[in-house]
Structure formats: C-alpha cells, structure tokens
Design an enzyme around this catalytic site. Structure first.
Site, short mmCIF file in Angstrom:
data_model
loop_
_atom_site.label_atom_id
_atom_site.label_comp_id
_atom_site.label_asym_id
_atom_site.label_seq_id
_atom_site.Cartn_x
_atom_site.Cartn_y
_atom_site.Cartn_z
N THR A 197 23.99 15.04 21.32
CA THR A 197 23.86 13.63 21.68
C THR A 197 23.60 12.86 20.38
O THR A 197 22.55 13.04 19.76
CB THR A 197 22.68 13.41 22.64
OG1 THR A 197 22.90 14.17 23.82
CG2 THR A 197 22.55 11.94 23.01
N LYS B 252 27.14 8.81 27.67
CA LYS B 252 25.81 9.43 27.65
C LYS B 252 24.71 8.38 27.47
O LYS B 252 23.72 8.38 28.20
CB LYS B 252 25.78 10.47 26.51
CG LYS B 252 24.45 11.10 26.25
CD LYS B 252 24.08 12.15 27.26
CE LYS B 252 22.68 12.72 26.97
NZ LYS B 252 22.22 13.62 28.00
N LYS C 238 14.71 9.04 22.19
CA LYS C 238 15.88 9.19 21.32
C LYS C 238 17.10 8.51 21.95
O LYS C 238 17.82 7.75 21.30
CB LYS C 238 16.17 10.68 21.08
CG LYS C 238 17.47 10.94 20.34
CD LYS C 238 17.89 12.40 20.36
CE LYS C 238 19.33 12.52 19.87
NZ LYS C 238 19.88 13.86 19.90
P1 NAD Z 1 17.03 22.15 19.59
O1 NAD Z 1 16.18 21.50 18.54
O2 NAD Z 1 16.44 23.17 20.47
O3 NAD Z 1 18.33 22.81 18.89
C1 NAD Z 1 19.01 22.26 17.81
C2 NAD Z 1 19.30 23.42 16.86
O4 NAD Z 1 20.16 23.00 15.80
C3 NAD Z 1 18.03 23.97 16.20
O5 NAD Z 1 17.89 25.35 16.52
C4 NAD Z 1 18.29 23.77 14.70
O6 NAD Z 1 17.73 24.80 13.90
C5 NAD Z 1 19.80 23.76 14.66
N1 NAD Z 1 20.41 23.17 13.47
C6 NAD Z 1 20.02 22.08 12.77
N2 NAD Z 1 20.89 21.86 11.76
C7 NAD Z 1 21.84 22.84 11.82
C8 NAD Z 1 23.02 23.15 11.07
N3 NAD Z 1 23.38 22.39 10.02
N4 NAD Z 1 23.77 24.21 11.43
C9 NAD Z 1 23.42 24.97 12.48
N5 NAD Z 1 22.32 24.73 13.25
C10 NAD Z 1 21.55 23.68 12.92
O7 NAD Z 1 17.65 20.94 20.45
P2 NAD Z 1 18.35 21.03 21.88
O8 NAD Z 1 17.35 20.74 22.94
O9 NAD Z 1 19.19 22.27 21.94
O10 NAD Z 1 19.31 19.75 21.80
C11 NAD Z 1 20.53 19.77 21.07
C12 NAD Z 1 21.27 18.48 21.37
O11 NAD Z 1 21.50 18.37 22.78
C13 NAD Z 1 20.52 17.21 20.97
O12 NAD Z 1 21.44 16.30 20.43
C14 NAD Z 1 19.92 16.72 22.28
O13 NAD Z 1 19.70 15.33 22.28
C15 NAD Z 1 21.01 17.14 23.26
N6 NAD Z 1 20.55 17.33 24.65
C16 NAD Z 1 19.42 18.05 24.91
C17 NAD Z 1 19.02 18.23 26.23
C18 NAD Z 1 17.76 19.01 26.56
O14 NAD Z 1 17.31 18.96 27.73
N7 NAD Z 1 17.19 19.77 25.64
C19 NAD Z 1 19.75 17.67 27.29
C20 NAD Z 1 20.94 16.98 27.00
C21 NAD Z 1 21.33 16.82 25.66
#
Ligand code: NAD
Length: 298
Positions: free
Chosen positions: A96, A171, A246
């Site tokens: 997102t 979104k 966010k």
């Molecule tokens: P998270 O922090 O658990 O995972 C993100 C991962 O990306 C981390 O493990 C981090 O180490 C990794 N990362 C950062 N830079 C990187 C790179 N250059 N290469 C590879 N990996 C890298 O976050 P999440 O909850 O998995 O959310 C991910 C996305 O999904 C966000 O944009 C969030 O807004 C969106 N989202 C989350 C949810 C939710 O309920 N958690 C729901 C809908 C959308």
C-alpha cells in the site's frame, strides 16, 4: 509453473509467498529481516542472498513492502528490480503506497520493457494466510491479463480498477471510507450512551436502519456487541491504528495530488494522528473510541 521473486516476506508477504509455493510455483524470496526469511523458508520459499539474486531468473516479481520510498528504492535503485530482472518480466506490487510513487514506478518499468500492475490488498493477515485477499489492480489490460493467474492464487476477489496507480486509488478511497465510518460509529455510540441509550439497543436499531455500515456491523468499537470484533480482546488488532493512520495520510496525499477537497478525511487523519502520537498505534483502529469517549486507551 513460473519462477517468481518475492521481495518483502513480512506479515502479509510471508503467507502470500507461501501460497504461491503451495500452488506449485518456484519462489525465490528476499527480506532483510532474519525472522521473516526463516518463516518463509519454513513455508518452502527458497531464500536468496539479495533482492538482485532473487530476481535473476524471475518471470514474475512480487513486492510487499512497507511504503512508497521502499518500493521506489527496490525497483529503481542501484542493483534494483529493473536492473536485475530478465527483460519482459511481470512486476506485481501489492504494497500500500502513495499513488505518485506507484505511477512513477509503473512508468519506469514499462519504459524499460516490463509489464507491471499495482495490486494493493484488503483482508489483513488472515486473508493473506487463506489466499482470500481482495486485490485492487491498476495497469494496462495486457499487464492485468498476465497478472491474473498469480493474483488468483493470493486473492479471493480480483478487480481490475483501470490505469496504472488505480489499485492504490481504490485502496486509499476504500480505507478513507472505513476510517471515517469507524469514527462516525464511535461518536454516535458515545453520544447515545451519554444520553442513556444502551449500546446494544442502539446496535439493534441501527443495524436495521439507515445508519448501518460495515465498520459497525463487523468491527464494532464497544465490547459485547459484535463477538468477533477486536473490542472483545482488549483491542488486539485486527487492523492496527498505525496502519489506518498510514492509509488516511496516503488518502490526503492523493487528495492534494488531485486537488480534491476531503475535509472529513482530513479530520479523520488528524484524529488518528493524535491517537497514534499518544502511543496507541499498536491497538486495533476501533480502539479510538476510547479517545472519543475521553478515556485513556489501555
Ligand atoms: P511488514 O512490516 O510485516 O513487512 C514488510 C517487510 O518488508 C518487512 O519484513 C521488511 O523487512 C521488508 N522489507 C523492507 N525493505 C525491503 C527490501 N528492500 N527488500 C525486501 N524486503 C524488504 O508489513 P506488512 O504488514 O506485511 O505490510 C506490507 C504492506 O501491506 C504495507 O504496505 C501495508 O500497508 C500493506 N497492508 C498490510 C495489511 C496488514 O493487515 N498487515 C493489510 C493490507 C495491506
């Protein structure tokens, strides 16, 4: 079956990558976090030494990263996805992020001969684990057609929303509605209670009346009304207030980009900003009812 690179194996990306493995694809994953790498490896993802190594033989690259800056760097940075992936590959960014970053990365990817969709998701970790996410997809018809078989693995409902960036537009618009409607539910139930109306009675009436909404029916902010709501488990998320904050900020950035007045969305962003600044970002977004009621959140 395809060779897939998956960058970002966190709460959402980890289970999505594991579902792609379970569907028979060869998935090479990378994440700087050791814990994320280990969990993905346990699910059958082959862990690469770097993002570039994960992309070296990829026909499809998925990204599930925290924010627009991470996505720009991962795609456009030195040794990034554009520089490391074989020509003609398909990119699927499910993070997102802000609409401007999504469109900039699309433009650079297509100019370099790649296919790309932005495909942010709704449904949270439970939806990611079940392969039941709602996917909102922006990109050309050709890119969408290439992406659909992969999106069907991680998603339950896949909707082509139109031009590049439109997945992110969908979104932020959806989540702005959710944030605003949660605040409306919080205010209305607080007012009713102060005036002597039992919240259970108001719920019975409103759920069959014109004030009914998804936030009230599914994520009711008061305990004892909707059994599955986070309010019944001390506001353990669910959908964290920090995430809602966010998304509301992204909606405000998008509104500025489009020169569109969104005064109620702006107010919602401010209220969640206060709630998160007070140290409650880890709680479910429905916990903001405590602030509306003038009570400290636990
Ligand atoms: P998270 O922090 O658990 O995972 C993100 C991962 O990306 C981390 O493990 C981090 O180490 C990794 N990362 C950062 N830079 C990187 C790179 N250059 N290469 C590879 N990996 C890298 O976050 P999440 O909850 O998995 O959310 C991910 C996305 O999904 C966000 O944009 C969030 O807004 C969106 N989202 C989350 C949810 C939710 O309920 N958690 C729901 C809908 C959308």
């Amino acid at each position: 079956m395809a060779t897939i690179a998956f960058l970002g194996l966190g709460n959402m990306g980890g289970p999505m990558a594991r579902n792609l493995v379970a569907a028979g694809h060869q998935v090479h994953g990378f994440d700087p976090s050791e814990g994320a790498r280990q969990a993905a490896s346990d699910g059958g993802v082959e862990i690469a030494e770097s993002a570039a190594a994960a992309c070296a033989a990829a026909e499809v690259v998925f990204t599930m990263l925290p924010a627009g800056s991470h996505v720009r760097e991962a795609y456009l940075g030195e040794g990034g996805i554009l520089a490391s992936t074989p020509p003609g590959a398909l990119f699927i960014d499910s993070s997102t992020i802000d609409v401007a970053s999504a469109r900039a990365v699309h433009e650079a990817s297509e100019a370099a001969g790649f296919f790309m969709v932005d495909a942010p998701v709704s449904g949270g970790v439970a939806g990611a684990e079940a392969g039941a996410l709602t996917m909102m997809v922006g990109g050309s018809d050709a890119s969408f057609a290439k992406a659909q078989p992969f999106l069907d693995v991680v998603g339950g409902k896949v909707v082509h929303a139109g031009q590049p960036g439109n997945g992110q537009v969908a979104k932020v618009c959806n989540n702005m509605m959710l944030g605003i409607s949660m605040l409306a539910v919080c205010e209305s139930f607080s007012l009713g209670e102060k005036l002597g109306l039992d919240p259970k009675t108001l719920f019975e009436i409103s759920s069959a009346s014109s004030g009914s909404c998804w936030a009230m029916l599914n994520h009711h902010p008061l305990p004892g009304i909707v059994p599955t709501a986070a309010a019944n488990r001390d506001y353990k998320p669910g959908f964290a207030a920090a995430m809602m904050h966010k998304d509301l900020k992204l909606a405000q950035e998008a509104a500025a980009l489009a020169d569109c007045a969104t005064p109620i969305g702006a107010e919602a962003a401010q209220l969640y900003s206060l709630f998160v600044a007070a140290g409650h970002g880890h709680l479910d977004y429905s916990a903001i009812v405590r602030m509306i009621q003038g009570k400290a959140a636990e």
